[in-house]
Design an enzyme around this catalytic site. Sequence first.
Site, PDB file in Angstrom:
ATOM      1  N   ARG A  45       6.254 -30.185  55.712  1.00  0.00           N
ATOM      2  CA  ARG A  45       4.857 -30.630  55.654  1.00  0.00           C
ATOM      3  C   ARG A  45       4.586 -31.555  56.843  1.00  0.00           C
ATOM      4  NH1 ARG A  45       4.177 -34.863  52.994  1.00  0.00           N
ATOM      5  NH2 ARG A  45       5.092 -34.210  51.027  1.00  0.00           N
ATOM      6  N   TYR A  97     -22.677 -25.441  59.645  1.00  0.00           N
ATOM      7  CA  TYR A  97     -21.986 -24.425  58.841  1.00  0.00           C
ATOM      8  C   TYR A  97     -22.100 -24.805  57.352  1.00  0.00           C
ATOM      9  CZ  TYR A  97     -18.148 -21.740  56.863  1.00  0.00           C
ATOM     10  OH  TYR A  97     -17.401 -20.905  56.086  1.00  0.00           O
ATOM     11  N   ASP A 169     -17.686 -28.817  66.559  1.00  0.00           N
ATOM     12  CA  ASP A 169     -17.101 -27.616  65.966  1.00  0.00           C
ATOM     13  C   ASP A 169     -17.264 -26.505  67.001  1.00  0.00           C
ATOM     14  OD1 ASP A 169     -16.671 -25.202  64.623  1.00  0.00           O
ATOM     15  OD2 ASP A 169     -17.384 -25.989  62.706  1.00  0.00           O
ATOM     16  N   LYS A 194     -11.540 -17.360  62.973  1.00  0.00           N
ATOM     17  CA  LYS A 194     -12.508 -16.547  63.717  1.00  0.00           C
ATOM     18  C   LYS A 194     -11.895 -16.072  65.042  1.00  0.00           C
ATOM     19  CE  LYS A 194     -14.887 -17.921  60.179  1.00  0.00           C
ATOM     20  NZ  LYS A 194     -15.729 -19.088  60.171  1.00  0.00           N
TER      21      LYS A 194
HETATM   22  C1  LIG Z   1     -15.909 -20.268  59.256  1.00  0.00           C
HETATM   23  C2  LIG Z   1     -16.346 -21.552  59.816  1.00  0.00           C
HETATM   24  C3  LIG Z   1     -15.854 -22.775  59.332  1.00  0.00           C
HETATM   25  C4  LIG Z   1     -14.914 -22.850  58.144  1.00  0.00           C
HETATM   26  O1  LIG Z   1     -13.680 -22.298  58.417  1.00  0.00           O
HETATM   27  P1  LIG Z   1     -12.709 -21.640  57.319  1.00  0.00           P
HETATM   28  O2  LIG Z   1     -11.558 -21.196  58.127  1.00  0.00           O
HETATM   29  O3  LIG Z   1     -13.485 -20.522  56.670  1.00  0.00           O
HETATM   30  O4  LIG Z   1     -12.394 -22.709  56.325  1.00  0.00           O
HETATM   31  C5  LIG Z   1     -16.263 -23.938  59.948  1.00  0.00           C
HETATM   32  N1  LIG Z   1     -17.142 -23.921  60.981  1.00  0.00           N
HETATM   33  C6  LIG Z   1     -17.656 -22.771  61.463  1.00  0.00           C
HETATM   34  C7  LIG Z   1     -18.624 -22.828  62.584  1.00  0.00           C
HETATM   35  C8  LIG Z   1     -17.280 -21.551  60.898  1.00  0.00           C
HETATM   36  O5  LIG Z   1     -17.809 -20.423  61.373  1.00  0.00           O
END
Ligand SMILES: *Cc1c(COP(=O)(O)O)cnc(C)c1O
Length: 391
Positions: A45, A97, A169, A194
């Site tokens: 961890r 988001y 982000d 993504k």
């Molecule tokens: C998908 C997404 C998240 C969240 O991510 P997860 O991997 O689904 O927890 C946060 N910010 C943006 C812009 C996203 O597209």
Amino acid sequence: MSNATELIHSIPTDPLTGAISVPIYQTSTFVQEAPGVNKGYDYARTGNPTRFALETLIAKLECGHTGAAFSSGLAAIDAVLKLLKSGDEIVAVDDIYGGAFRLFTHVYEKFGIRVNYVDATDPINIFNALTPATRLIWIETPTNPTLKISDIKTIAAIAKAQSCWLCVDNTFASPALQKPILLGADIVVHSATKYLGGHSDLIAGLVVTKEKELGEKIKFIQNASGAILSAFDSWLVIRGIETLPLRIEKHCSNAQAVATFLQEHPAVDKVYYPGLSTHPNHDIAKKQASGFGGIVSFSLKEDTEDTAIAFVTATQYFKLAESLGGIKSLLCHPATMTHKSIPAEKRKSAGVANSLVRLSVGLEDAGDLIKDIEQAFEKINYKIFLLKNQI
Ligand SMILES: *Cc1c(COP(=O)(O)O)cnc(C)c1O
């Protein structure tokens, strides 16, 4: 990223065996010679060599000091919020988001953290929302699903003057197109689910800090809260990043072709893509990023949910699914999927029309993707005809 060669060679070969691919250290613990005497790892961890290779790689790509890998994008966002304490305030972009909105508002507000949501396309709105209690400014650029762009450099200057942190982000752009830390941000987060993973086969999140000190705080939270990324998923993200520049280039050129096609189509009302000169934030997008990404949204002249649903179920290559950033093209209907929980009026004022469709343009041939959209429009004209004539 300036150089694909540098990226590929930033991934270390295994010092022990010479393995060209980072080994997956599938272990929970590490043998110690004496209490506290070990080879840099004690419990997985706290640290794992495969995860560490990913953390080092993302820190390098984002030009930051420290990287930390989490079990989802939201776990990464959660770790950043844990830097705050009761009484602190956040100024956040209004079309944030949905999952981040849920975490900020429905989890952290009850611990006494207040969030003020503003339209971040004009930095003055952020400036005006600051109070002495503001500790964190949170932006996404481009945003989801209307691809608004905020000026990272100006907002970073505002954050610096207020002595609060700016977190970006960077999921939609990826470090292949945009490096917020070089523009003054203190923290970058990613949903590596993504573009970084890139193959729609994992859930992962990353945090990068500009400074060592903030990185130590994030690492402490990572170990204390425990939402770490597994060794196998860390390996998958590294494998995804290896082809990031190549994939992003194709995502961008395909998306530009699709957006240009949609703009001319008689059934389409508005097209949202920062690479179109008609996009309201096109200039700033061009200035702060080296490309415009793979996401394109559009609304229809027949602005009903039914028409959009007919469209999203009529494509063949664009598969109907939430998420984005993978090699296969996806599409979704925010009004009934990702943005369903937002009241209709609020949704519309944020620019999410009833008929808005979001495309995650994949790596197929651009001509085939355009043909797919064309045939879907032909099919829905037929469906609308049937509906109107009650056949
Ligand atoms: C998908 C997404 C998240 C969240 O991510 P997860 O991997 O689904 O927890 C946060 N910010 C943006 C812009 C996203 O597209």
